[in-house]
Structures are given as C-alpha cells and as structure tokens.
Design a protein around this motif. Structure first.
Motif, PDB file in Angstrom:
ATOM      1  N   TYR A  58      12.034  -6.127   1.881  1.00 50.75           N
ATOM      2  CA  TYR A  58      10.625  -5.779   1.912  1.00 50.75           C
ATOM      3  C   TYR A  58       9.983  -5.672   0.649  1.00 50.75           C
ATOM      4  N   ILE A  59       9.050  -6.630   0.198  1.00 55.85           N
ATOM      5  CA  ILE A  59       8.490  -6.573  -0.967  1.00 55.85           C
ATOM      6  C   ILE A  59       7.047  -6.023  -0.883  1.00 55.85           C
ATOM      7  N   LYS A  60       6.712  -4.773  -1.658  1.00 58.11           N
ATOM      8  CA  LYS A  60       5.465  -4.236  -1.406  1.00 58.11           C
ATOM      9  C   LYS A  60       4.663  -4.985  -2.656  1.00 58.11           C
ATOM     10  N   LEU A  61       3.525  -5.522  -2.227  1.00 57.67           N
ATOM     11  CA  LEU A  61       2.471  -6.147  -3.014  1.00 57.67           C
ATOM     12  C   LEU A  61       2.020  -5.225  -3.996  1.00 57.67           C
ATOM     13  N   ASN A  62       1.652  -5.673  -5.261  1.00 57.67           N
ATOM     14  CA  ASN A  62       1.522  -4.760  -6.259  1.00 57.67           C
ATOM     15  C   ASN A  62       0.157  -3.841  -6.022  1.00 57.67           C
ATOM     16  N   ASN A  63      -0.749  -4.484  -5.614  1.00 58.14           N
ATOM     17  CA  ASN A  63      -2.148  -3.828  -5.663  1.00 58.14           C
ATOM     18  C   ASN A  63      -2.600  -3.839  -4.130  1.00 58.14           C
ATOM     19  N   LYS A  74     -26.152  -5.816   3.844  1.00 51.20           N
ATOM     20  CA  LYS A  74     -25.398  -4.617   2.910  1.00 51.20           C
ATOM     21  C   LYS A  74     -24.165  -4.031   3.155  1.00 51.20           C
ATOM     22  N   VAL A  75     -23.451  -3.721   1.951  1.00 43.97           N
ATOM     23  CA  VAL A  75     -22.100  -3.310   2.195  1.00 43.97           C
ATOM     24  C   VAL A  75     -22.068  -1.993   3.142  1.00 43.97           C
ATOM     25  N   ALA A  76     -21.536  -1.993   4.166  1.00 43.20           N
ATOM     26  CA  ALA A  76     -21.550  -0.888   4.919  1.00 43.20           C
ATOM     27  C   ALA A  76     -20.239   0.206   4.892  1.00 43.20           C
ATOM     28  N   SER A  77     -19.212  -0.573   4.380  1.00 42.05           N
ATOM     29  CA  SER A  77     -17.952   0.238   4.173  1.00 42.05           C
ATOM     30  C   SER A  77     -17.046  -0.532   3.338  1.00 42.05           C
ATOM     31  N   MET A  78     -15.930  -0.008   2.725  1.00 43.05           N
ATOM     32  CA  MET A  78     -14.917  -0.927   1.942  1.00 43.05           C
ATOM     33  C   MET A  78     -13.566  -0.427   2.770  1.00 43.05           C
ATOM     34  N   MET A  79     -12.637  -1.447   2.860  1.00 43.31           N
ATOM     35  CA  MET A  79     -11.552  -1.329   3.706  1.00 43.31           C
ATOM     36  C   MET A  79     -10.384  -1.459   2.473  1.00 43.31           C
ATOM     37  N   VAL A  80      -9.625  -0.406   2.358  1.00 41.21           N
ATOM     38  CA  VAL A  80      -8.558  -0.366   1.365  1.00 41.21           C
ATOM     39  C   VAL A  80      -7.244  -0.847   2.198  1.00 41.21           C
ATOM     40  N   ILE A  81      -6.431  -1.690   1.852  1.00 41.98           N
ATOM     41  CA  ILE A  81      -5.111  -2.200   2.724  1.00 41.98           C
ATOM     42  C   ILE A  81      -4.091  -2.413   1.628  1.00 41.98           C
ATOM     43  N   ALA A  82      -3.051  -1.906   2.040  1.00 41.99           N
ATOM     44  CA  ALA A  82      -1.832  -2.303   1.310  1.00 41.99           C
ATOM     45  C   ALA A  82      -0.680  -3.063   2.118  1.00 41.99           C
ATOM     46  N   LEU A  83      -0.259  -4.092   1.606  1.00 43.11           N
ATOM     47  CA  LEU A  83       0.598  -4.728   2.476  1.00 43.11           C
ATOM     48  C   LEU A  83       1.978  -4.982   1.970  1.00 43.11           C
ATOM     49  N   SER A  84       3.040  -5.273   2.505  1.00 43.50           N
ATOM     50  CA  SER A  84       4.375  -5.620   2.181  1.00 43.50           C
ATOM     51  C   SER A  84       4.661  -6.772   2.935  1.00 43.50           C
ATOM     52  N   VAL A  85       5.602  -7.826   2.465  1.00 40.59           N
ATOM     53  CA  VAL A  85       6.029  -8.796   2.994  1.00 40.59           C
ATOM     54  C   VAL A  85       7.422  -8.937   3.112  1.00 40.59           C
ATOM     55  N   VAL A 151       4.625 -10.151   7.861  1.00 34.78           N
ATOM     56  CA  VAL A 151       3.753  -9.076   6.988  1.00 34.78           C
ATOM     57  C   VAL A 151       3.571  -7.940   7.619  1.00 34.78           C
ATOM     58  N   LEU A 152       3.620  -6.997   6.558  1.00 35.44           N
ATOM     59  CA  LEU A 152       3.547  -5.622   7.294  1.00 35.44           C
ATOM     60  C   LEU A 152       2.379  -5.015   6.670  1.00 35.44           C
ATOM     61  N   ILE A 153       1.501  -4.259   7.415  1.00 39.43           N
ATOM     62  CA  ILE A 153       0.418  -3.603   6.884  1.00 39.43           C
ATOM     63  C   ILE A 153       0.928  -2.034   6.797  1.00 39.43           C
ATOM     64  N   THR A 154       1.046  -1.728   5.452  1.00 38.85           N
ATOM     65  CA  THR A 154       1.659  -0.347   5.287  1.00 38.85           C
ATOM     66  C   THR A 154       0.640   0.713   4.997  1.00 38.85           C
ATOM     67  N   ASP A 155      -0.487   0.483   4.631  1.00 34.74           N
ATOM     68  CA  ASP A 155      -1.689   1.444   4.665  1.00 34.74           C
ATOM     69  C   ASP A 155      -3.018   0.668   5.088  1.00 34.74           C
ATOM     70  N   ILE A 156      -3.723   1.238   5.565  1.00 33.88           N
ATOM     71  CA  ILE A 156      -5.146   0.818   6.129  1.00 33.88           C
ATOM     72  C   ILE A 156      -6.281   1.834   6.171  1.00 33.88           C
ATOM     73  N   ALA A 157      -7.319   1.731   5.299  1.00 40.90           N
ATOM     74  CA  ALA A 157      -8.276   2.861   5.477  1.00 40.90           C
ATOM     75  C   ALA A 157      -9.851   2.393   5.359  1.00 40.90           C
ATOM     76  N   ARG A 158     -10.690   3.002   5.882  1.00 38.86           N
ATOM     77  CA  ARG A 158     -11.936   2.531   5.680  1.00 38.86           C
ATOM     78  C   ARG A 158     -12.845   3.663   5.196  1.00 38.86           C
ATOM     79  N   GLN A 159     -13.476   3.253   4.071  1.00 36.99           N
ATOM     80  CA  GLN A 159     -14.507   4.136   3.395  1.00 36.99           C
ATOM     81  C   GLN A 159     -15.886   3.714   3.733  1.00 36.99           C
TER      82      GLN A 159
END
Length: 161
Positions: A58-63, A74-85, A151-159
């Motif tokens: 399982y390789i965690k993508l760097n950023n 308009k930008v209503a929110s921002m998604m922050v997502i971390a993935l591993s493959v 592909v694994l979604i390891t973190d997901i958040a909406r701001q």
C-alpha cells in the motif's frame, strides 16, 4: 430559589449522564465475541502459519488532494482527500516515479465528481464513496494497467468556506 434551580438541573443532568454511561457500558468479556451482531466466534491465536503472506503493498501518495467545490459560480467548500494505492509487491518505485501522471488523472476524477454534486450533502455515504472509489480505480487502471490494483480513500474532509 433562582440559584438552586440551575444547580439542581445541572446535578440531574450529571446524574443522568453517569447513569446512562453505567447502563450502556459494554460487557467486560470481549474475547469470546468478535461478532457482536451474531453468534460468538471462538478466539484464535494468530500464528505465522495461519496468516497468509501478502503479495501487495500500500503506497500512500505523498500529498493530499485539494478539490474546490463550486456552487453558484463561487467556491462553496474545499475537499481535502488522502489516497493510498494498492500495488503488487516490489512495484512501489514505479508508482512513485509516475506519481505526477497518477495525481493528474485522480484530480480529473475528483473535479468530475465535484461537478456532479458528489461532494455536497452526505458525501461520505457508502454509495457515494463506492462510486468515487470505482472511478479512481478505473482511471488508475486505464492509465497504468495492472500496476494499480485498487485505490483506498484514507482521509476525506470538507471545509466549508
């Protein structure tokens, strides 16, 4: 009377919270019941012979991925997502050497998902995340063949902005 009533309400609230905590406390013996919704599963000692060798890494993508969610121009929110493959063992260097192309492909999937409303409302529902995972996996496999198995979604958040 005016000072006693808030104190009395606070004590009742604390008492109710402690009582609920004691009443809802989980059973002490968890060893015999690995499946709390079904029949007890006997505890097994994990030995090296019982464990299957894994042939994937399982390789965690760097950023993390930052994806704007646009609503009414308009930008209503921002998604922050971390993935591993998930890749075959020993092929992690191939992922890192081609990561910019993989990130570009994943960003396009995220933008398409955002434009279809996938990051609004209950964006963490199982159905919604399954659609996103499948699109990420299919995109990775269309660009890289058997290099990326999943592909694994390891973190997901909406701001919200």
């Amino acid at each position: 009377m005016g000072k006693i009533l808030p104190l009395l309400l606070a004590l009742i609230g604390i008492g109710a919270g402690v009582g609920a905590g004691i009443l809802l406390k989980p059973a002490e013996d968890h060893a015999e019941m690995d499946n709390p919704c079904g029949e007890p599963v006997p505890a097994k000692a994990a030995s090296e012979e019982e464990m299957e060798p894994t042939d994937v890494e399982y390789i965690k993508l760097n950023n993390q991925f930052i994806v704007p969610v646009v609503s009414e121009a308009k930008v209503a929110s921002m998604m922050v997502i971390a993935l591993s493959v998930e890749v075959p063992e020993g092929r992690s260097e191939e992922v890192y050497s081609r990561e910019p192309k993989l990130r570009d492909a994943f960003l396009q999937v995220f933008f398409d998902h955002a434009n279809l409303g996938g990051f609004t409302g209950t964006f963490t529902s199982s159905r919604n995340l399954d659609v996103l995972r499948r699109a990420l996996r299919e995109t990775a496999q269309s660009h890289f063949g058997d290099l990326v198995q999943d592909v694994l979604i390891t973190d997901i958040a909406r701001q919200d902005v």
